[in-house]
Design a protein around this motif. Structure first.
Motif, PDB file in Angstrom:
ATOM      1  N   ASN A  16      16.304  11.309  78.622  1.00 38.24           N
ATOM      2  CA  ASN A  16      16.541   9.983  79.187  1.00 38.24           C
ATOM      3  C   ASN A  16      15.504   8.947  78.759  1.00 38.24           C
ATOM      4  OD1 ASN A  16      18.845  10.820  80.602  1.00 38.24           O
ATOM      5  ND2 ASN A  16      17.641  11.503  82.366  1.00 38.24           N
ATOM      6  N   MET A  17      14.488   9.372  78.019  1.00 37.58           N
ATOM      7  CA  MET A  17      13.473   8.438  77.535  1.00 37.58           C
ATOM      8  C   MET A  17      14.042   7.562  76.422  1.00 37.58           C
ATOM      9  SD  MET A  17       9.928  10.620  77.295  1.00 37.58           S
ATOM     10  CE  MET A  17       8.990  11.058  78.753  1.00 37.58           C
ATOM     11  N   ASP A  18      13.463   6.402  76.245  1.00 39.40           N
ATOM     12  CA  ASP A  18      13.814   5.566  75.099  1.00 39.40           C
ATOM     13  C   ASP A  18      13.459   6.293  73.815  1.00 39.40           C
ATOM     14  OD1 ASP A  18      14.668   3.554  76.793  1.00 39.40           O
ATOM     15  OD2 ASP A  18      12.711   2.533  76.789  1.00 39.40           O
ATOM     16  N   ASP A  19      14.188   6.001  72.755  1.00 41.36           N
ATOM     17  CA  ASP A  19      13.938   6.639  71.466  1.00 41.36           C
ATOM     18  C   ASP A  19      12.510   6.321  71.013  1.00 41.36           C
ATOM     19  OD1 ASP A  19      13.933   7.716  68.966  1.00 41.36           O
ATOM     20  OD2 ASP A  19      15.728   6.680  68.256  1.00 41.36           O
ATOM     21  N   PRO A  20      11.664   7.349  70.828  1.00 39.44           N
ATOM     22  CA  PRO A  20      10.272   7.081  70.460  1.00 39.44           C
ATOM     23  C   PRO A  20      10.066   6.799  68.970  1.00 39.44           C
ATOM     24  CG  PRO A  20      10.619   9.439  70.645  1.00 39.44           C
ATOM     25  CD  PRO A  20      11.921   8.787  71.023  1.00 39.44           C
ATOM     26  N   ILE A  21      11.115   6.983  68.154  1.00 35.23           N
ATOM     27  CA  ILE A  21      10.987   6.807  66.707  1.00 35.23           C
ATOM     28  C   ILE A  21      11.350   5.377  66.310  1.00 35.23           C
ATOM     29  CG2 ILE A  21      11.709   7.688  64.448  1.00 35.23           C
ATOM     30  CD1 ILE A  21      10.130   9.635  66.242  1.00 35.23           C
ATOM     31  N   ASN A  22      10.578   4.856  65.345  1.00 36.46           N
ATOM     32  CA  ASN A  22      10.762   3.494  64.818  1.00 36.46           C
ATOM     33  C   ASN A  22      10.551   2.414  65.870  1.00 36.46           C
ATOM     34  OD1 ASN A  22      11.392   4.436  62.198  1.00 36.46           O
ATOM     35  ND2 ASN A  22      13.518   4.798  62.811  1.00 36.46           N
ATOM     36  N   GLU A  23       9.806   2.743  66.908  1.00 39.40           N
ATOM     37  CA  GLU A  23       9.456   1.739  67.911  1.00 39.40           C
ATOM     38  C   GLU A  23       8.331   0.861  67.368  1.00 39.40           C
ATOM     39  OE1 GLU A  23       7.529   1.439  72.415  1.00 39.40           O
ATOM     40  OE2 GLU A  23       8.020   3.386  71.531  1.00 39.40           O
ATOM     41  N   ILE A  24       8.493  -0.436  67.497  1.00 34.99           N
ATOM     42  CA  ILE A  24       7.447  -1.359  67.035  1.00 34.99           C
ATOM     43  C   ILE A  24       6.335  -1.386  68.079  1.00 34.99           C
ATOM     44  CG2 ILE A  24       6.894  -3.734  66.425  1.00 34.99           C
ATOM     45  CD1 ILE A  24       9.793  -4.076  65.527  1.00 34.99           C
ATOM     46  N   LEU A  25       5.186  -0.838  67.705  1.00 35.53           N
ATOM     47  CA  LEU A  25       4.059  -0.746  68.623  1.00 35.53           C
ATOM     48  C   LEU A  25       3.223  -2.027  68.620  1.00 35.53           C
ATOM     49  CD1 LEU A  25       2.928   2.875  67.649  1.00 35.53           C
ATOM     50  CD2 LEU A  25       4.450   2.196  69.520  1.00 35.53           C
ATOM     51  N   LYS A  26       3.186  -2.670  67.450  1.00 28.73           N
ATOM     52  CA  LYS A  26       2.397  -3.893  67.326  1.00 28.73           C
ATOM     53  C   LYS A  26       2.964  -4.730  66.188  1.00 28.73           C
ATOM     54  CE  LYS A  26      -2.412  -5.496  66.921  1.00 28.73           C
ATOM     55  NZ  LYS A  26      -3.827  -5.071  66.719  1.00 28.73           N
ATOM     56  N   ARG A  27       3.018  -6.031  66.396  1.00 27.49           N
ATOM     57  CA  ARG A  27       3.557  -6.938  65.369  1.00 27.49           C
ATOM     58  C   ARG A  27       2.624  -8.129  65.242  1.00 27.49           C
ATOM     59  NH1 ARG A  27       7.563 -10.999  64.411  1.00 27.49           N
ATOM     60  NH2 ARG A  27       9.013 -10.383  62.738  1.00 27.49           N
ATOM     61  N   THR A  28       2.116  -8.333  64.042  1.00 26.89           N
ATOM     62  CA  THR A  28       1.135  -9.393  63.817  1.00 26.89           C
ATOM     63  C   THR A  28       1.521 -10.229  62.602  1.00 26.89           C
ATOM     64  OG1 THR A  28      -0.607  -7.913  64.648  1.00 26.89           O
ATOM     65  CG2 THR A  28      -1.315  -9.889  63.460  1.00 26.89           C
ATOM     66  N   GLU A  29       1.506 -11.525  62.753  1.00 32.80           N
ATOM     67  CA  GLU A  29       1.717 -12.410  61.610  1.00 32.80           C
ATOM     68  C   GLU A  29       0.354 -12.695  60.993  1.00 32.80           C
ATOM     69  OE1 GLU A  29       4.062 -16.530  60.336  1.00 32.80           O
ATOM     70  OE2 GLU A  29       3.920 -15.958  62.445  1.00 32.80           O
ATOM     71  N   VAL A  30       0.049 -11.997  59.900  1.00 32.88           N
ATOM     72  CA  VAL A  30      -1.278 -12.086  59.294  1.00 32.88           C
ATOM     73  C   VAL A  30      -1.431 -13.336  58.426  1.00 32.88           C
ATOM     74  CG1 VAL A  30      -1.690  -9.617  59.389  1.00 32.88           C
ATOM     75  CG2 VAL A  30      -0.540 -10.581  57.405  1.00 32.88           C
ATOM     76  N   ALA A  31      -0.306 -13.889  58.003  1.00 33.03           N
ATOM     77  CA  ALA A  31      -0.306 -15.147  57.234  1.00 33.03           C
ATOM     78  C   ALA A  31       1.082 -15.760  57.353  1.00 33.03           C
ATOM     79  CB  ALA A  31      -0.661 -14.890  55.773  1.00 33.03           C
ATOM     80  N   ASP A  32       1.221 -16.974  56.927  1.00 31.73           N
ATOM     81  CA  ASP A  32       2.510 -17.659  57.027  1.00 31.73           C
ATOM     82  C   ASP A  32       3.584 -16.877  56.262  1.00 31.73           C
ATOM     83  OD1 ASP A  32       4.374 -19.554  57.668  1.00 31.73           O
ATOM     84  OD2 ASP A  32       3.896 -20.839  55.951  1.00 31.73           O
ATOM     85  N   GLY A  33       4.576 -16.361  56.983  1.00 30.24           N
ATOM     86  CA  GLY A  33       5.652 -15.610  56.358  1.00 30.24           C
ATOM     87  C   GLY A  33       5.322 -14.160  56.054  1.00 30.24           C
ATOM     88  N   LEU A  34       4.095 -13.705  56.407  1.00 31.32           N
ATOM     89  CA  LEU A  34       3.689 -12.314  56.153  1.00 31.32           C
ATOM     90  C   LEU A  34       3.477 -11.616  57.501  1.00 31.32           C
ATOM     91  CD1 LEU A  34       2.881 -10.079  54.166  1.00 31.32           C
ATOM     92  CD2 LEU A  34       0.542 -10.990  54.212  1.00 31.32           C
ATOM     93  N   VAL A  35       4.375 -10.705  57.822  1.00 29.90           N
ATOM     94  CA  VAL A  35       4.351 -10.033  59.117  1.00 29.90           C
ATOM     95  C   VAL A  35       3.989  -8.557  58.936  1.00 29.90           C
ATOM     96  CG1 VAL A  35       5.691  -9.367  61.152  1.00 29.90           C
ATOM     97  CG2 VAL A  35       6.050 -11.608  60.086  1.00 29.90           C
ATOM     98  N   LEU A  36       3.026  -8.097  59.711  1.00 33.59           N
ATOM     99  CA  LEU A  36       2.598  -6.701  59.684  1.00 33.59           C
ATOM    100  C   LEU A  36       3.080  -6.011  60.949  1.00 33.59           C
ATOM    101  CD1 LEU A  36       0.796  -4.445  58.390  1.00 33.59           C
ATOM    102  CD2 LEU A  36      -1.084  -5.326  59.788  1.00 33.59           C
ATOM    103  N   GLU A  37       3.812  -4.898  60.774  1.00 34.19           N
ATOM    104  CA  GLU A  37       4.311  -4.147  61.921  1.00 34.19           C
ATOM    105  C   GLU A  37       3.757  -2.732  61.918  1.00 34.19           C
ATOM    106  OE1 GLU A  37       8.682  -6.205  62.734  1.00 34.19           O
ATOM    107  OE2 GLU A  37       8.559  -4.187  61.875  1.00 34.19           O
TER     108      GLU A  37
END
Length: 323
Positions: A16-37
């Motif tokens: 019954n847990m949420d799917d633990p795979i491919n979960e976005i743990l952290k999302r940061t925009e390190v530069a304009d248009g450059l996103v680190l997940e």
């Protein structure tokens, strides 16, 4: 029936847990248009060498399926037939698109030595057993090892403890399941409580339940119990060591010197003593006014646990589907 019902409940909790795979743990925009997940992903292939209890197979297998990991299982020879039947039940229930070969069962001890050489295939080894087993595996493989070698757990009763509560905690920590790695092995007591009726009541209750009590150097002299052979001793049975300490700082020093960084407990009504203990004891789980037996994946709400880690890298304490 109770054990099977408990296992079924833990498996359903995982399901019954949420799917633990491919979960976005952290999302940061390190530069304009450059996103680190930072996303969660399976570890890979796990080799689990576990004790004879067949329920461990069910817990570990369900965690592997839920987290998308491949699994090689080697259980104790005493439960060989039970393990084979449980393995068949589980693999038959796995959908074809997942694959029944996701979980493999190792049947002979001789195969372990060869598997421990496959550091290019196996990503993590988790031993669940004796100190000797864990130490031997760590010494003979290049594969990362997660686990603990000892479960020398302490309960410290402070001079300002609620002694009725202390009695309930001590009895649960020692009597509930003496062979468990989170059972109390050493009872530390503030020196001011020596020979008090309340402490005597706890010690008599332990002996009435069949617990053999051994004394540390101080308790041996004061109470006359047989002297403990070692202060770093995991009895894994109906036995424990009792020792007196000067204060919370002495208790912490004792735990760091003779403990195993598994689970340690303080019983007190003094918030400052509790805070000192919680902040300074360097163990995977530190408990305040509760039994050491709470250091468990199911009781932590993890559904099940693959083991308990006392290391400092990544997971520490009961390790569930999310690590």
């Amino acid at each position: 029936p109770g054990k099977i019902a408990s296992l079924a409940k833990s498996v359903r909790t995982l399901a019954n847990m949420d799917d633990p795979i491919n979960e976005i743990l952290k999302r940061t925009e390190v530069a304009d248009g450059l996103v680190l997940e930072k996303t969660s992903c399976p570890l890979g292939v796990l080799l689990i060498v576990f004790e004879s209890r067949p329920d461990a197979l069910v817990q570990i297998a369900s965690l592997a399926i839920r987290s998308g990991n491949g699994l090689l299982l080697k259980g104790g020879k005493e439960a060989m037939r039970s393990n084979a039947i449980l393995h068949k039940v589980i693999t038959n229930a796995i959908p074809d698109n997942v694959g029944e070969k996701l979980i493999g069962l190792v049947t002979t001890r001789d195969e372990i030595a060869d598997l421990l050489k496959l550091d290019d295939v196996i990503d993590l080894v988790i031993p669940r057993g004796s100190n000797k087993l864990v130490a031997q595996i760590k010494a003979t493989t290049k594969i990362p090892v997660l686990g603990h070698a000892d479960g020398v757990c302490h309960v410290y009763i402070d001079k300002l403890a609620d002694m009725d509560m202390a009695k309930r905690i001590v009895m649960d920590a020692k009597i509930d399941y003496p062979a468990a790695c989170n059972a109390m092995e050493t009872l530390l007591v503030h020196k001011d409580l020596a020979k008090t009726p309340e402490l005597d009541d706890i010690l008599v209750a332990l002996k009435t339940e069949g617990v053999s009590i051994y004394g540390g150097p101080v308790a041996h002299k004061i109470l006359g119990y047989p002297k403990a052979g070692s202060l770093h001793l995991e009895y894994s049975s109906m036995a424990c060591t009792v020792e007196f300490v000067d204060d919370v700082h002495s208790a912490i020093d004792h735990i760091h010197r003779y403990g195993s960084a598994h689970t340690d407990c303080v019983v007190t009504t003094d918030d400052k003593v509790a805070e000192t203990f919680l902040r300074q004891v360097d163990s995977a789980a530190v408990v305040y006014n509760a039994s050491t037996r709470f250091s468990d994946g199911a009781r932590f709400g993890l559904g099940a646990e693959v083991g308990i880690s006392t290391g400092r890298i990544h997971a520490r304490g009961p390790v569930g589907v999310e690590g």
